[in-house]
Write a protein that holds these residues in place. Structure first.
Motif, PDB file in Angstrom:
ATOM      1  N   MET A 100      70.615  39.603  97.426  1.00  0.00           N
ATOM      2  CA  MET A 100      69.620  40.456  96.781  1.00  0.00           C
ATOM      3  C   MET A 100      68.480  40.167  96.681  1.00  0.00           C
ATOM      4  O   MET A 100      67.254  39.764  96.039  1.00  0.00           O
ATOM      5  CB  MET A 100      69.906  41.094  95.107  1.00  0.00           C
ATOM      6  N   GLU A 101      68.729  38.652  96.124  1.00  0.00           N
ATOM      7  CA  GLU A 101      66.905  37.144  96.204  1.00  0.00           C
ATOM      8  C   GLU A 101      66.923  37.211  97.631  1.00  0.00           C
ATOM      9  O   GLU A 101      65.611  37.301  96.910  1.00  0.00           O
ATOM     10  CB  GLU A 101      67.854  35.954  95.461  1.00  0.00           C
ATOM     11  N   ASN A 102      66.876  36.909  97.925  1.00  0.00           N
ATOM     12  CA  ASN A 102      66.329  36.916  99.594  1.00  0.00           C
ATOM     13  C   ASN A 102      65.631  38.514  99.168  1.00  0.00           C
ATOM     14  O   ASN A 102      64.186  38.061 100.082  1.00  0.00           O
ATOM     15  CB  ASN A 102      67.010  36.331 100.495  1.00  0.00           C
ATOM     16  N   ALA A 103      66.321  39.030  99.914  1.00  0.00           N
ATOM     17  CA  ALA A 103      65.152  40.558  99.942  1.00  0.00           C
ATOM     18  C   ALA A 103      64.273  40.725  98.546  1.00  0.00           C
ATOM     19  O   ALA A 103      63.172  40.828  99.002  1.00  0.00           O
ATOM     20  CB  ALA A 103      66.084  41.146  99.639  1.00  0.00           C
ATOM     21  N   LEU A 104      64.526  40.379  97.422  1.00  0.00           N
ATOM     22  CA  LEU A 104      63.731  40.216  96.905  1.00  0.00           C
ATOM     23  C   LEU A 104      62.138  39.124  97.015  1.00  0.00           C
ATOM     24  O   LEU A 104      61.103  39.002  96.450  1.00  0.00           O
ATOM     25  CB  LEU A 104      63.664  39.364  94.978  1.00  0.00           C
ATOM     26  N   GLN A 105      62.813  37.886  97.707  1.00  0.00           N
ATOM     27  CA  GLN A 105      61.610  36.986  98.551  1.00  0.00           C
ATOM     28  C   GLN A 105      60.691  37.354  99.176  1.00  0.00           C
ATOM     29  O   GLN A 105      59.458  37.250  99.241  1.00  0.00           O
ATOM     30  CB  GLN A 105      62.163  36.339  98.225  1.00  0.00           C
ATOM     31  N   GLN A 106      61.495  38.601  99.211  1.00  0.00           N
ATOM     32  CA  GLN A 106      60.375  38.883 100.554  1.00  0.00           C
ATOM     33  C   GLN A 106      59.492  39.819 100.504  1.00  0.00           C
ATOM     34  O   GLN A 106      58.994  40.228 101.171  1.00  0.00           O
ATOM     35  CB  GLN A 106      61.544  39.482 101.835  1.00  0.00           C
ATOM     36  N   GLN A 107      59.529  40.458  99.088  1.00  0.00           N
ATOM     37  CA  GLN A 107      58.490  41.586  98.658  1.00  0.00           C
ATOM     38  C   GLN A 107      57.853  40.845  98.254  1.00  0.00           C
ATOM     39  O   GLN A 107      58.033  39.578  97.011  1.00  0.00           O
ATOM     40  CB  GLN A 107      59.742  42.374  97.769  1.00  0.00           C
ATOM     41  N   ALA A 108      56.573  41.604  98.099  1.00  0.00           N
ATOM     42  CA  ALA A 108      55.326  41.169  96.605  1.00  0.00           C
ATOM     43  C   ALA A 108      55.437  42.323  96.003  1.00  0.00           C
ATOM     44  O   ALA A 108      54.265  41.988  95.321  1.00  0.00           O
ATOM     45  CB  ALA A 108      54.202  40.874  97.856  1.00  0.00           C
ATOM     46  N   PHE A 109      56.179  41.968  94.731  1.00  0.00           N
ATOM     47  CA  PHE A 109      55.662  42.385  93.504  1.00  0.00           C
ATOM     48  C   PHE A 109      55.234  41.723  92.494  1.00  0.00           C
ATOM     49  O   PHE A 109      55.476  40.921  92.108  1.00  0.00           O
ATOM     50  CB  PHE A 109      57.662  43.076  93.565  1.00  0.00           C
ATOM     51  N   PRO A 110      54.590  42.702  91.313  1.00  0.00           N
ATOM     52  CA  PRO A 110      54.855  41.507  90.480  1.00  0.00           C
ATOM     53  C   PRO A 110      55.732  40.983  89.546  1.00  0.00           C
ATOM     54  O   PRO A 110      56.737  40.637  89.843  1.00  0.00           O
ATOM     55  CB  PRO A 110      54.527  42.600  89.673  1.00  0.00           C
ATOM     56  N   ALA A 111      55.143  40.184  89.523  1.00  0.00           N
ATOM     57  CA  ALA A 111      56.327  38.851  88.635  1.00  0.00           C
ATOM     58  C   ALA A 111      56.932  39.849  87.849  1.00  0.00           C
ATOM     59  O   ALA A 111      58.854  39.727  87.561  1.00  0.00           O
ATOM     60  CB  ALA A 111      55.801  37.805  88.089  1.00  0.00           C
ATOM     61  N   GLU A 112      56.731  40.232  86.629  1.00  0.00           N
ATOM     62  CA  GLU A 112      57.283  41.317  85.811  1.00  0.00           C
ATOM     63  C   GLU A 112      58.554  41.962  86.302  1.00  0.00           C
ATOM     64  O   GLU A 112      59.351  41.823  86.207  1.00  0.00           O
ATOM     65  CB  GLU A 112      56.435  41.149  84.397  1.00  0.00           C
ATOM     66  N   VAL A 113      57.710  42.398  87.525  1.00  0.00           N
ATOM     67  CA  VAL A 113      59.203  43.091  88.148  1.00  0.00           C
ATOM     68  C   VAL A 113      60.654  42.597  88.463  1.00  0.00           C
ATOM     69  O   VAL A 113      61.163  43.019  88.548  1.00  0.00           O
ATOM     70  CB  VAL A 113      58.386  44.087  89.309  1.00  0.00           C
ATOM     71  N   THR A 114      59.724  41.711  89.625  1.00  0.00           N
ATOM     72  CA  THR A 114      60.258  40.625  90.101  1.00  0.00           C
ATOM     73  C   THR A 114      61.894  39.886  89.006  1.00  0.00           C
ATOM     74  O   THR A 114      63.390  40.393  89.339  1.00  0.00           O
ATOM     75  CB  THR A 114      60.120  39.656  90.886  1.00  0.00           C
ATOM     76  N   THR A 115      61.064  39.361  87.714  1.00  0.00           N
ATOM     77  CA  THR A 115      62.045  39.191  86.678  1.00  0.00           C
ATOM     78  C   THR A 115      63.272  40.316  86.343  1.00  0.00           C
ATOM     79  O   THR A 115      63.905  39.836  85.927  1.00  0.00           O
ATOM     80  CB  THR A 115      61.328  38.728  85.357  1.00  0.00           C
ATOM     81  N   ALA A 116      62.216  41.169  86.290  1.00  0.00           N
ATOM     82  CA  ALA A 116      63.120  42.659  85.753  1.00  0.00           C
ATOM     83  C   ALA A 116      64.162  42.850  86.404  1.00  0.00           C
ATOM     84  O   ALA A 116      65.642  43.263  86.069  1.00  0.00           O
ATOM     85  CB  ALA A 116      62.510  43.678  85.402  1.00  0.00           C
ATOM     86  N   LEU A 117      64.088  43.240  87.809  1.00  0.00           N
ATOM     87  CA  LEU A 117      65.104  43.198  88.506  1.00  0.00           C
ATOM     88  C   LEU A 117      65.710  42.463  88.595  1.00  0.00           C
ATOM     89  O   LEU A 117      67.295  42.755  89.465  1.00  0.00           O
ATOM     90  CB  LEU A 117      64.346  43.641  90.297  1.00  0.00           C
ATOM     91  N   ARG A 118      65.734  40.946  88.733  1.00  0.00           N
ATOM     92  CA  ARG A 118      66.390  40.617  89.034  1.00  0.00           C
ATOM     93  C   ARG A 118      67.387  39.933  87.158  1.00  0.00           C
ATOM     94  O   ARG A 118      69.042  40.181  87.756  1.00  0.00           O
ATOM     95  CB  ARG A 118      65.965  38.104  88.975  1.00  0.00           C
ATOM     96  N   THR A 119      67.036  39.794  86.762  1.00  0.00           N
ATOM     97  CA  THR A 119      68.087  40.288  85.095  1.00  0.00           C
ATOM     98  C   THR A 119      69.076  41.760  84.925  1.00  0.00           C
ATOM     99  O   THR A 119      71.171  41.627  85.597  1.00  0.00           O
ATOM    100  CB  THR A 119      67.344  41.095  84.186  1.00  0.00           C
ATOM    101  N   PHE A 120      68.381  42.340  85.875  1.00  0.00           N
ATOM    102  CA  PHE A 120      69.292  43.931  86.034  1.00  0.00           C
ATOM    103  C   PHE A 120      70.210  43.470  87.392  1.00  0.00           C
ATOM    104  O   PHE A 120      71.531  44.331  86.681  1.00  0.00           O
ATOM    105  CB  PHE A 120      69.004  45.185  86.572  1.00  0.00           C
ATOM    106  N   PHE A 121      70.562  43.550  89.201  1.00  0.00           N
ATOM    107  CA  PHE A 121      71.648  43.299  89.844  1.00  0.00           C
ATOM    108  C   PHE A 121      72.384  41.945  89.091  1.00  0.00           C
ATOM    109  O   PHE A 121      72.989  42.129  89.350  1.00  0.00           O
ATOM    110  CB  PHE A 121      70.419  42.660  91.313  1.00  0.00           C
ATOM    111  N   HIS A 122      71.779  40.877  88.311  1.00  0.00           N
ATOM    112  CA  HIS A 122      72.875  39.619  88.276  1.00  0.00           C
ATOM    113  C   HIS A 122      73.966  40.616  87.096  1.00  0.00           C
ATOM    114  O   HIS A 122      75.530  40.249  87.617  1.00  0.00           O
ATOM    115  CB  HIS A 122      72.046  38.741  87.113  1.00  0.00           C
ATOM    116  N   GLU A 123      73.609  41.457  86.195  1.00  0.00           N
ATOM    117  CA  GLU A 123      74.522  41.786  85.276  1.00  0.00           C
ATOM    118  C   GLU A 123      74.932  43.091  85.571  1.00  0.00           C
ATOM    119  O   GLU A 123      75.812  42.568  85.368  1.00  0.00           O
ATOM    120  CB  GLU A 123      73.474  42.383  83.603  1.00  0.00           C
ATOM    121  N   VAL A 124      74.746  43.660  86.054  1.00  0.00           N
ATOM    122  CA  VAL A 124      75.272  43.970  87.136  1.00  0.00           C
ATOM    123  C   VAL A 124      75.985  44.402  88.336  1.00  0.00           C
ATOM    124  O   VAL A 124      77.487  44.526  87.544  1.00  0.00           O
ATOM    125  CB  VAL A 124      74.519  45.887  87.900  1.00  0.00           C
TER     126      VAL A 124
END
Ligand code: HEM
Length: 134
Positions: A100-124
């Motif tokens: 999922m981290e690799n997939a996230l790095q392939q997107q150009a999401f705003p930084a705050e979105v990437t941070t929120a997604l990362r926290t969410f995926f790690h926790e779940v």
């Protein structure tokens, strides 16, 4: 007076920023890697990964504040229960997160979105561990 409180974006607000298309692209990038993954691929019961990709995508659309199609089709998510048949130990959890981290790095999401997604995926992903380390 500095009123800026460093607060992370809530998952419910993510859909409003990246939309259907952003979520679809992220999950497609994730599943492209699952297809050849030695730990994750054998866990998927179906030959065809497309239906599994759709279920995760629809779940995230709902969870990130979009239309509730997932609930209409699948009911309450019950993620712990639905993952019980799959042996998720620390290693499997870490692999899921790495893809999922690799997939996230392939997107150009705003930084705050990437941070929120990362926290969410790690926790779940941690919450879904259901086997001790082997
Ligand atoms: C921790 C490592 C994880 C592993 C090894 C794993 C594995 C799987 C597998 C094998 C399936 C069945 C595929 C199918 O739908 O046919 C599945 C389904 C699903 N997973 Fe995961 N998963 C993990 C983490 C996560 C996380 C972090 C989320 C959410 C953020 C998630 C959300 C889902 C959803 C929504 C489904 C479909 C549930 C349904 O409606 O039946 N999974 N997962």
């Amino acid at each position: 007076m500095d009123l800026s409180i460093q607060q992370e974006l809530a998952p419910e607000n993510i859909y409003g920023i990246i939309g259907e298309d952003g979520i679809a692209r992220l999950i497609a990038a994730f599943y492209r890697q699952v297809a050849t993954d030695d730990i994750l691929r054998p866990m998927y019961p179906e030959e065809d990964l497309a239906p599994a990709e759709m279920r995760l995508r629809e779940f995230l659309v709902f969870r990130f504040g979009g239309p509730q199609r997932y609930i209409a089709q699948r009911g309450h998510p019950r993620l712990r229960m639905r993952h019980a048949p799959f042996p998720i130990d620390q290693q499997a959890r870490d692999r899921w997160v790495a893809l999922m981290e690799n997939a996230l790095q392939q997107q150009a999401f705003p930084a705050e979105v990437t941070t929120a997604l990362r926290t969410f995926f790690h926790e779940v992903a941690t919450f879904l561990i259901n086997r001790p380390a082997s």
